[in-house]
Motif scaffolding. Structure first.
Motif, PDB file in Angstrom:
ATOM      1  N   LEU A  51       7.351  -8.011  -8.563  1.00 32.72           N
ATOM      2  CA  LEU A  51       8.396  -8.425  -7.719  1.00 32.72           C
ATOM      3  C   LEU A  51       8.114  -9.413  -6.697  1.00 32.72           C
ATOM      4  N   ALA A  52       7.069  -9.555  -5.972  1.00 32.72           N
ATOM      5  CA  ALA A  52       6.840 -10.574  -5.084  1.00 32.72           C
ATOM      6  C   ALA A  52       6.524 -11.852  -5.674  1.00 32.72           C
ATOM      7  N   LEU A  53       5.817 -11.614  -7.105  1.00 36.50           N
ATOM      8  CA  LEU A  53       5.988 -13.072  -7.663  1.00 36.50           C
ATOM      9  C   LEU A  53       7.120 -13.553  -8.325  1.00 36.50           C
ATOM     10  N   LEU A  54       7.959 -12.499  -8.682  1.00 33.86           N
ATOM     11  CA  LEU A  54       9.498 -12.949  -9.014  1.00 33.86           C
ATOM     12  C   LEU A  54      10.295 -13.477  -7.932  1.00 33.86           C
ATOM     13  N   PHE A  55      10.015 -13.173  -6.814  1.00 35.05           N
ATOM     14  CA  PHE A  55      10.739 -13.815  -5.489  1.00 35.05           C
ATOM     15  C   PHE A  55      10.079 -15.015  -5.140  1.00 35.05           C
ATOM     16  N   ALA A  93       0.532  -6.658   3.595  1.00 31.06           N
ATOM     17  CA  ALA A  93       1.986  -5.788   3.666  1.00 31.06           C
ATOM     18  C   ALA A  93       2.365  -5.663   2.328  1.00 31.06           C
ATOM     19  N   LEU A  94       2.318  -6.678   1.642  1.00 34.13           N
ATOM     20  CA  LEU A  94       3.096  -6.331   0.152  1.00 34.13           C
ATOM     21  C   LEU A  94       2.137  -5.490  -0.574  1.00 34.13           C
ATOM     22  N   ARG A  95       0.612  -5.419  -0.462  1.00 33.94           N
ATOM     23  CA  ARG A  95      -0.192  -4.490  -1.005  1.00 33.94           C
ATOM     24  C   ARG A  95       0.199  -2.999  -0.560  1.00 33.94           C
ATOM     25  N   ARG A  96       0.430  -2.882   0.806  1.00 34.49           N
ATOM     26  CA  ARG A  96       0.660  -1.546   1.410  1.00 34.49           C
ATOM     27  C   ARG A  96       2.012  -0.990   0.830  1.00 34.49           C
ATOM     28  N   ALA A  97       2.880  -1.808   0.712  1.00 40.94           N
ATOM     29  CA  ALA A  97       4.335  -1.424   0.182  1.00 40.94           C
ATOM     30  C   ALA A  97       4.221  -1.228  -1.107  1.00 40.94           C
ATOM     31  N   LYS A  98       3.517  -1.686  -2.190  1.00 42.02           N
ATOM     32  CA  LYS A  98       3.226  -1.454  -3.454  1.00 42.02           C
ATOM     33  C   LYS A  98       2.665   0.067  -3.678  1.00 42.02           C
ATOM     34  N   LEU A  99       1.493   0.250  -2.635  1.00 39.67           N
ATOM     35  CA  LEU A  99       1.025   1.419  -2.801  1.00 39.67           C
ATOM     36  C   LEU A  99       1.839   2.635  -2.390  1.00 39.67           C
ATOM     37  N   VAL A 100       2.553   2.557  -1.223  1.00 42.36           N
ATOM     38  CA  VAL A 100       3.388   3.546  -0.808  1.00 42.36           C
ATOM     39  C   VAL A 100       4.694   3.732  -1.948  1.00 42.36           C
ATOM     40  N   ALA A 101       5.008   2.791  -2.702  1.00 40.94           N
ATOM     41  CA  ALA A 101       6.078   2.862  -3.614  1.00 40.94           C
ATOM     42  C   ALA A 101       5.413   3.749  -4.930  1.00 40.94           C
ATOM     43  N   ARG A 102       3.986   3.309  -5.137  1.00 39.84           N
ATOM     44  CA  ARG A 102       3.530   4.089  -6.060  1.00 39.84           C
ATOM     45  C   ARG A 102       3.172   5.762  -6.000  1.00 39.84           C
ATOM     46  N   GLY A 103       3.381   6.089  -4.859  1.00 41.70           N
ATOM     47  CA  GLY A 103       3.196   7.473  -4.325  1.00 41.70           C
ATOM     48  C   GLY A 103       1.754   7.611  -3.603  1.00 41.70           C
TER      49      GLY A 103
END
Length: 155
Positions: A51-55, A93-103
């Protein structure tokens, strides 16, 4: 010394076995990413931040269109570095957000000079990490304490 944020898999879908749980622990280094400053799209691909790559691609495309329409020429090239700076500063911050989204669950932070030292400190329990059982398998902590405090707060 570097600061590392520790993420552990959430146990909501059933407890993982000790070694499976230990393999899924993720440590994210909190620092400016020099590689992202130079190669932002490749770094985003490496960490699978789709998603970050898309943006990033949409922003760079819109920026290229605006530079072409305004006829900025070589002066507009400086503007391309803006997206690289954002990725370089915000990669943790992007990596943290991804990990939280993955559970994953954020357990806390610890200080260590290298990734190996951070993992060693976490799994040895020096920072309140996971104690090894008698069968030398690792198990998830029910409540771990990371940092400088000798005991959990709120007991």
């Amino acid at each position: 010394m570097a600061v590392w944020t520790v993420f552990v898999p959430d146990e909501g879908d059933g407890a993982l076995a000790g070694s499976q749980w230990a393999e899924r622990v993720v440590l994210v280094r909190e620092k400016f990413s020099w590689s992202a400053l130079l190669f932002a799209p490749l770094v985003l691909l490496r960490h699978r931040l789709w998603l970050a790559l898309l943006f990033y691609a949409a922003f760079q495309g819109a920026l290229a269109f605006a530079i072409h329409q305004l006829d900025l020429g070589d002066a507009g090239d400086v503007l391309y570095t803006f997206a690289h700076l954002v990725v370089a500063f915000e990669l943790p911050a992007l990596r943290r957000a991804k990990l939280v989204a993955r559970g994953y669950e954020e357990l806390g932070a610890l200080i260590a000079p290298t990734l190996d030292a951070a993992e060693q400190r976490f799994f040895d329990g020096e920072a309140g990490g996971v104690p090894a059982s008698s069968s030398s398998m690792l198990r998830a902590p029910s409540r771990a304490v990371l940092g400088l405090f000798p005991e959990a707060m709120g007991r």
